[in-house]
Design an enzyme around this catalytic site. Structure first.
Site, PDB file in Angstrom:
ATOM      1  N   HIS A  17      -9.298 107.299  40.456  1.00  0.00           N
ATOM      2  CA  HIS A  17      -9.751 107.552  39.080  1.00  0.00           C
ATOM      3  C   HIS A  17      -8.573 107.958  38.195  1.00  0.00           C
ATOM      4  O   HIS A  17      -8.453 107.493  37.057  1.00  0.00           O
ATOM      5  CB  HIS A  17     -10.772 108.703  39.038  1.00  0.00           C
ATOM      6  CG  HIS A  17     -12.080 108.421  39.705  1.00  0.00           C
ATOM      7  ND1 HIS A  17     -12.639 109.263  40.627  1.00  0.00           N
ATOM      8  CD2 HIS A  17     -12.947 107.378  39.565  1.00  0.00           C
ATOM      9  CE1 HIS A  17     -13.800 108.775  41.035  1.00  0.00           C
ATOM     10  NE2 HIS A  17     -14.010 107.624  40.405  1.00  0.00           N
ATOM     11  N   LYS A  41     -28.855 109.812  40.973  1.00  0.00           N
ATOM     12  CA  LYS A  41     -28.371 110.236  42.291  1.00  0.00           C
ATOM     13  C   LYS A  41     -27.988 111.713  42.307  1.00  0.00           C
ATOM     14  O   LYS A  41     -27.491 112.247  41.310  1.00  0.00           O
ATOM     15  CB  LYS A  41     -27.209 109.344  42.734  1.00  0.00           C
ATOM     16  CG  LYS A  41     -26.054 109.211  41.778  1.00  0.00           C
ATOM     17  CD  LYS A  41     -25.037 108.218  42.349  1.00  0.00           C
ATOM     18  CE  LYS A  41     -23.899 107.970  41.385  1.00  0.00           C
ATOM     19  NZ  LYS A  41     -22.971 106.943  41.827  1.00  0.00           N
ATOM     20  N   ARG A  90     -11.996  97.704  41.699  1.00  0.00           N
ATOM     21  CA  ARG A  90     -11.161  97.790  42.898  1.00  0.00           C
ATOM     22  C   ARG A  90     -11.164  96.483  43.677  1.00  0.00           C
ATOM     23  O   ARG A  90     -10.167  96.073  44.231  1.00  0.00           O
ATOM     24  CB  ARG A  90     -11.661  98.912  43.823  1.00  0.00           C
ATOM     25  CG  ARG A  90     -11.447 100.291  43.284  1.00  0.00           C
ATOM     26  CD  ARG A  90     -12.322 101.272  43.983  1.00  0.00           C
ATOM     27  NE  ARG A  90     -13.726 100.918  43.803  1.00  0.00           N
ATOM     28  CZ  ARG A  90     -14.745 101.612  44.239  1.00  0.00           C
ATOM     29  NH1 ARG A  90     -14.541 102.711  44.929  1.00  0.00           N
ATOM     30  NH2 ARG A  90     -15.984 101.236  44.009  1.00  0.00           N
ATOM     31  N   SER A 128     -15.250 108.072  45.687  1.00  0.00           N
ATOM     32  CA  SER A 128     -15.689 109.467  45.845  1.00  0.00           C
ATOM     33  C   SER A 128     -16.594 109.605  47.062  1.00  0.00           C
ATOM     34  O   SER A 128     -16.526 110.604  47.781  1.00  0.00           O
ATOM     35  CB  SER A 128     -16.466 109.926  44.603  1.00  0.00           C
ATOM     36  OG  SER A 128     -15.655 109.877  43.465  1.00  0.00           O
TER      37      SER A 128
HETATM   38  O1  PNS Z   1     -19.060 106.382  38.503  1.00  0.00           O
HETATM   39  P1  PNS Z   1     -20.305 105.570  38.373  1.00  0.00           P
HETATM   40  O2  PNS Z   1     -21.452 106.273  39.085  1.00  0.00           O
HETATM   41  O3  PNS Z   1     -20.140 104.155  38.832  1.00  0.00           O
HETATM   42  O4  PNS Z   1     -20.668 105.536  36.794  1.00  0.00           O
HETATM   43  C1  PNS Z   1     -21.807 104.861  36.328  1.00  0.00           C
HETATM   44  C2  PNS Z   1     -22.074 105.212  34.852  1.00  0.00           C
HETATM   45  C3  PNS Z   1     -22.193 106.711  34.678  1.00  0.00           C
HETATM   46  C4  PNS Z   1     -20.941 104.701  33.996  1.00  0.00           C
HETATM   47  C5  PNS Z   1     -23.417 104.504  34.440  1.00  0.00           C
HETATM   48  O5  PNS Z   1     -24.422 104.858  35.341  1.00  0.00           O
HETATM   49  C6  PNS Z   1     -23.851 104.877  33.036  1.00  0.00           C
HETATM   50  O6  PNS Z   1     -23.308 104.381  32.079  1.00  0.00           O
HETATM   51  N1  PNS Z   1     -24.861 105.774  32.898  1.00  0.00           N
HETATM   52  C7  PNS Z   1     -25.350 106.224  31.606  1.00  0.00           C
HETATM   53  C8  PNS Z   1     -26.738 105.651  31.298  1.00  0.00           C
HETATM   54  C9  PNS Z   1     -26.635 104.250  30.722  1.00  0.00           C
HETATM   55  O7  PNS Z   1     -26.076 104.026  29.665  1.00  0.00           O
HETATM   56  N2  PNS Z   1     -27.217 103.306  31.449  1.00  0.00           N
HETATM   57  C10 PNS Z   1     -27.198 101.895  31.070  1.00  0.00           C
HETATM   58  C11 PNS Z   1     -25.985 101.166  31.649  1.00  0.00           C
HETATM   59  S1  PNS Z   1     -26.177  99.459  31.553  1.00  0.00           S
END
Ligand code: PNS
Length: 160
Positions: A17, A41, A90, A128
């Site tokens: 990150h 989660k 990645r 993570s």
């Molecule tokens: O580190 P991650 O868990 O891959 O991050 C995912 C994240 C937080 C970027 C994604 O779940 C997110 O944007 N959540 C906010 C809610 C949202 O906007 N959902 C619609 C996405 S299409």
């Protein structure tokens, strides 16, 4: 001023990150690293602790801000005047999920673009969840996370 957000769970932040964050900070005037706290989660660390851990390992990055957000990512991006979402890629297996998310976010707000940055190859396998698992199994994660994260993991779980 070109502002980007780098959103994620960061549970906890890893060297992968940080690599993406530093690359983003070289490209944009300001990068807001934003922890999502409305995730379905269950998290390993609280949002407050994740914020603290990110703060502790980004003090040398002048144009980086740290924040948390609830709700839709595109709404948060608009609120902080960001026109770009940074995501790390990645490997090819990341692509399907990232592609769906990027295109859905574009449907929600066409003024915000997603760009993908690739971390250094040495972080290709890092996540993570892998760090958490190795910690639980008492493995050595010192190469994969910043010093302050390592300390916190060791305190919490007594890993090597
Ligand atoms: O580190 P991650 O868990 O891959 O991050 C995912 C994240 C937080 C970027 C994604 O779940 C997110 O944007 N959540 C906010 C809610 C949202 O906007 N959902 C619609 C996405 S299409």
């Amino acid at each position: 001023m070109k502002i980007a957000i780098y959103p994620g769970s960061f549970d906890p932040i890893t060297n992968g990150h940080l690599d993406i964050l530093k690359r983003g900070a070289k490209i944009f005037d300001k990068v807001v690293i934003a922890i999502a706290d409305n995730m379905r989660k269950e998290s390993y660390f609280s949002v407050e602790k994740r914020l603290e851990l990110i703060e502790g390992c980004t003090t040398d990055l002048d144009n980086v801000e740290i924040d948390r957000f609830k709700g839709l990512l595109v709404d948060y991006a608009k609120k902080v005047k960001a026109s770009v979402i940074i995501r790390g890629l990645r490997q090819v297996s990341d692509f399907e999920y990232e592609f769906q998310m990027a295109l859905m976010n574009r449907q929600l707000n066409d003024n915000i673009d997603t760009i993908f940055l690739m971390p250094h190859e040495k972080y290709t396998y890092l996540s993570s969840s892998v760090v958490r698992e190795i910690t639980k199994l008492n493995g050595d994660i010192s190469r994969f996370v910043p010093e302050n994260v390592l300390k916190e993991l060791r305190n919490k779980y007594g890993s090597k």
